[in-house]
Design a protein around this motif. Structure first.
Motif, PDB file in Angstrom:
ATOM      1  N   THR A  14       6.928  25.828  13.675  1.00 29.65           N
ATOM      2  CA  THR A  14       6.509  26.236  12.328  1.00 29.65           C
ATOM      3  C   THR A  14       7.421  25.632  11.271  1.00 29.65           C
ATOM      4  N   ARG A  15       8.726  25.683  11.501  1.00 26.52           N
ATOM      5  CA  ARG A  15       9.655  25.139  10.509  1.00 26.52           C
ATOM      6  C   ARG A  15       9.494  23.637  10.357  1.00 26.52           C
ATOM      7  N   MET A  16       9.306  22.943  11.466  1.00 29.82           N
ATOM      8  CA  MET A  16       9.114  21.494  11.378  1.00 29.82           C
ATOM      9  C   MET A  16       7.816  21.162  10.658  1.00 29.82           C
ATOM     10  N   THR A  17       6.750  21.935  10.921  1.00 30.52           N
ATOM     11  CA  THR A  17       5.480  21.693  10.239  1.00 30.52           C
ATOM     12  C   THR A  17       5.605  21.930   8.742  1.00 30.52           C
ATOM     13  N   LEU A  18       6.241  23.048   8.367  1.00 34.19           N
ATOM     14  CA  LEU A  18       6.411  23.330   6.940  1.00 34.19           C
ATOM     15  C   LEU A  18       7.275  22.280   6.263  1.00 34.19           C
ATOM     16  N   PHE A  19       8.324  21.850   6.934  1.00 33.61           N
ATOM     17  CA  PHE A  19       9.245  20.892   6.301  1.00 33.61           C
ATOM     18  C   PHE A  19       8.596  19.520   6.148  1.00 33.61           C
ATOM     19  N   TYR A  20       8.118  18.965   7.272  1.00 33.42           N
ATOM     20  CA  TYR A  20       7.575  17.607   7.208  1.00 33.42           C
ATOM     21  C   TYR A  20       6.227  17.572   6.493  1.00 33.42           C
ATOM     22  N   GLY A  21       5.384  18.599   6.709  1.00 33.79           N
ATOM     23  CA  GLY A  21       4.120  18.636   5.976  1.00 33.79           C
ATOM     24  C   GLY A  21       4.339  18.790   4.483  1.00 33.79           C
ATOM     25  N   GLY A  22       5.248  19.680   4.075  1.00 37.87           N
ATOM     26  CA  GLY A  22       5.542  19.827   2.650  1.00 37.87           C
ATOM     27  C   GLY A  22       6.160  18.583   2.053  1.00 37.87           C
ATOM     28  N   LEU A  23       7.051  17.931   2.814  1.00 37.51           N
ATOM     29  CA  LEU A  23       7.672  16.705   2.308  1.00 37.51           C
ATOM     30  C   LEU A  23       6.628  15.612   2.110  1.00 37.51           C
ATOM     31  N   PHE A  24       5.745  15.434   3.090  1.00 35.66           N
ATOM     32  CA  PHE A  24       4.708  14.415   2.964  1.00 35.66           C
ATOM     33  C   PHE A  24       3.757  14.736   1.813  1.00 35.66           C
ATOM     34  N   THR A  25       3.444  16.020   1.633  1.00 39.22           N
ATOM     35  CA  THR A  25       2.556  16.415   0.530  1.00 39.22           C
ATOM     36  C   THR A  25       3.194  16.124  -0.819  1.00 39.22           C
ATOM     37  N   LEU A  26       4.467  16.443  -0.977  1.00 34.27           N
ATOM     38  CA  LEU A  26       5.149  16.156  -2.244  1.00 34.27           C
ATOM     39  C   LEU A  26       5.174  14.669  -2.539  1.00 34.27           C
ATOM     40  N   ILE A  27       5.447  13.872  -1.511  1.00 35.11           N
ATOM     41  CA  ILE A  27       5.460  12.418  -1.730  1.00 35.11           C
ATOM     42  C   ILE A  27       4.072  11.929  -2.127  1.00 35.11           C
ATOM     43  N   ALA A  28       3.031  12.415  -1.422  1.00 32.53           N
ATOM     44  CA  ALA A  28       1.666  11.992  -1.756  1.00 32.53           C
ATOM     45  C   ALA A  28       1.278  12.432  -3.168  1.00 32.53           C
ATOM     46  N   MET A  29       1.650  13.654  -3.562  1.00 28.75           N
ATOM     47  CA  MET A  29       1.349  14.118  -4.915  1.00 28.75           C
ATOM     48  C   MET A  29       2.053  13.257  -5.947  1.00 28.75           C
ATOM     49  N   GLY A  30       3.286  12.909  -5.712  1.00 28.55           N
ATOM     50  CA  GLY A  30       4.004  12.067  -6.663  1.00 28.55           C
ATOM     51  C   GLY A  30       3.367  10.701  -6.802  1.00 28.55           C
ATOM     52  N   VAL A  31       2.994  10.103  -5.665  1.00 33.54           N
ATOM     53  CA  VAL A  31       2.384   8.765  -5.710  1.00 33.54           C
ATOM     54  C   VAL A  31       1.032   8.812  -6.420  1.00 33.54           C
ATOM     55  N   LEU A  32       0.194   9.792  -6.086  1.00 30.17           N
ATOM     56  CA  LEU A  32      -1.127   9.871  -6.705  1.00 30.17           C
ATOM     57  C   LEU A  32      -1.037  10.188  -8.198  1.00 30.17           C
ATOM     58  N   THR A  33      -0.094  11.057  -8.559  1.00 31.80           N
ATOM     59  CA  THR A  33       0.063  11.367  -9.987  1.00 31.80           C
ATOM     60  C   THR A  33       0.522  10.154 -10.763  1.00 31.80           C
ATOM     61  N   ALA A  34       1.475   9.423 -10.231  1.00 30.31           N
ATOM     62  CA  ALA A  34       1.935   8.210 -10.901  1.00 30.31           C
ATOM     63  C   ALA A  34       0.814   7.186 -11.011  1.00 30.31           C
ATOM     64  N   ALA A  35       0.007   7.066  -9.946  1.00 31.99           N
ATOM     65  CA  ALA A  35      -1.115   6.124  -9.993  1.00 31.99           C
ATOM     66  C   ALA A  35      -2.155   6.550 -11.026  1.00 31.99           C
ATOM     67  N   GLN A  36      -2.386   7.855 -11.124  1.00 28.36           N
ATOM     68  CA  GLN A  36      -3.367   8.334 -12.104  1.00 28.36           C
ATOM     69  C   GLN A  36      -2.908   8.087 -13.536  1.00 28.36           C
ATOM     70  N   LEU A  37      -1.617   8.343 -13.797  1.00 22.75           N
ATOM     71  CA  LEU A  37      -1.091   8.104 -15.133  1.00 22.75           C
ATOM     72  C   LEU A  37      -1.120   6.621 -15.477  1.00 22.75           C
TER      73      LEU A  37
END
Length: 410
Positions: A14-37
């Motif tokens: 559970t901890r590994m899923t929350l950590f790596y899944g959350g990290l990947f989600t944050l990176i994807a959100m940052g990339v998509l937001t920057a691309a949208q702007l």
């Protein structure tokens, strides 16, 4: 929030899923937001430079180009149904924002799902190790993980666990043999005493009473030596509480002198070539170590044989004797309690098979090592190496004389 805290404190998966899944989600959100702007800025710049082919009556008078007709000839009509550039720009930005949000939602679900699946596969060997550990007991020590697959950290952990189980199984088997042998050795004198009393006292006579008395004394002495040996063995395995400098050369000389009568009765020649050295330890236990080695060398010998006791800072304590041939594969069993390779010539009353076991135990308590090598012509060479051996002052001249005498005897 409390539920998330409980999940974060849960399993490793559970901890590994929350950590790596959350990290990947944050990176994807940052990339998509920057691309949208960035895309929004490019669209704004492009719309400002694009000449729209609108009729002149749809263009406000203040924004008409110089070549356009004036508002007097072509009046401004805003309700023509054609969208303005600002409305088109707002529609494009809204569509891009919607696509970005949908992409972030999909990526979030996929990130946590894939991370949960991957961590489950990665931790599967650990679950196998845990299941094997839960099933372990004294009756299932033969079970092993036997993990297959590529050589990685998890396989290395499983192999190390299997090796630990091998050592544990050997230790438990040795302990069981020790208990069984100790019970047998302790029961034998009692059975002999019981038989002597029942048979000898059935029709007592002065001669029978004297014979029974002698037999009971012999068996009592045997039991006493056995119990003393077990106590010394236990003390050696427990370790030393205090250490003091011990002149091991003097101890070896005293042991050799004490065993000269036994060597003469056995027609065995004993020679000492000791160097004046000191070792930190317990003098009584070291005396017992040397005595056991010398006794073992004399008992397991033949008429006309010899025993050589050497001591030096470089080689340590070396006891070499002639005797029956010993195969290399039989050496390890000699240090197990109550194991006798050959019956000694003086009978079992003289020993219980604990001599070399006590030697190994005392050496281990002094942080030493015991090495045994079979001699080509029979007998053994046993070397006990201690971590620190220093020369004892005041005995160098005597040592040189003894060394010369020993060289002449060789």
């Amino acid at each position: 929030m409390q539920r998330l805290r409980n999940m974060a404190k849960g399993s490793v998966r559970t901890r590994m899923t929350l950590f790596y899944g959350g990290l990947f989600t944050l990176i994807a959100m940052g990339v998509l937001t920057a691309a949208q702007l960035l895309q929004q800025k490019l669209v704004n710049d492009s719309l400002q430079d694009v000449p729209f082919g609108y009729p002149f009556n749809t263009i406000p008078c203040a924004k008409r180009p110089s070549e356009a007709p004036s508002c007097t000839s072509v009046p401004y009509q805003p309700d023509s149904g054609i969208p303005e550039a600002g409305d088109l720009q707002a529609n494009l930005v809204g569509s891009q924002r919607l696509v970005t949000l949908v992409a972030i939602a999909v990526i979030t679900v996929l990130a946590f799902g894939v991370c949960w699946w991957l961590t489950g596969r990665l931790l599967r060997p650990l679950h196998r190790i845990t299941a094997t550990a839960h099933q372990l007991s004294l009756s299932t020590l033969h079970e092993r993980i036997a993990l297959t697959g590529p050589d990685n950290e998890l396989k290395e952990l499983a192999d190390a666990f299997d090796e630990m189980l091998d050592r544990l199984e050997d230790a438990v088997a040795s302990q069981r043999r020790f208990v069984a042998n100790a019970s047998h050795e302790l029961r034998t004198p009692l059975a002999i005493q019981q038989t002597a009393l029942e048979v000898g006292l059935a029709h007592p006579t002065p001669e029978k009473v004297a014979q029974i008395r002698a037999e009971l004394l012999r068996n009592t002495e045997r039991s006493k030596r056995l119990i003393e040996g077990l106590l010394v063995l236990a003390q050696g395995e427990r370790g030393l509480d205090t250490r003091a400098p011990v002149d091991l050369g003097s101890v070896a000389e005293q042991v050799v002198a004490d065993h000269l009568p036994l060597a003469e009765r056995s027609a065995v020649t004993i020679t000492a070539a000791t160097h004046p050295v000191r070792v930190a330890g317990d003098e009584v236990m070291l005396f017992r170590l040397v005595a056991n080695l010398v006794q073992n060398a004399i008992r397991h010998n033949h008429a006309g044989g010899h025993v050589l006791v050497e001591l030096s800072p470089d080689a340590g304590l070396v006891v070499c004797n002639t005797g029956p041939l010993v195969h290399p594969e039989q050496v390890a069993m000699l240090f197990e309690p109550f194991r006798r390779l050959h019956a000694d010539r003086t009978g079992s009353i003289e020993g219980a098979g604990l001599g070399l076991s006590i030697v190994a135990s005392i050496a281990h308590a002094h942080d030493g090592t015991v090495t045994t090598t079979p001699n080509p012509d029979g007998g053994l060479t046993i070397t006990v190496a201690f971590p620190v051996l220093t020369e004892a002052p005041g005995r160098a001249a005597r040592h040189r004389q003894r060394r010369e005498d020993a060289d002449r005897l060789r």
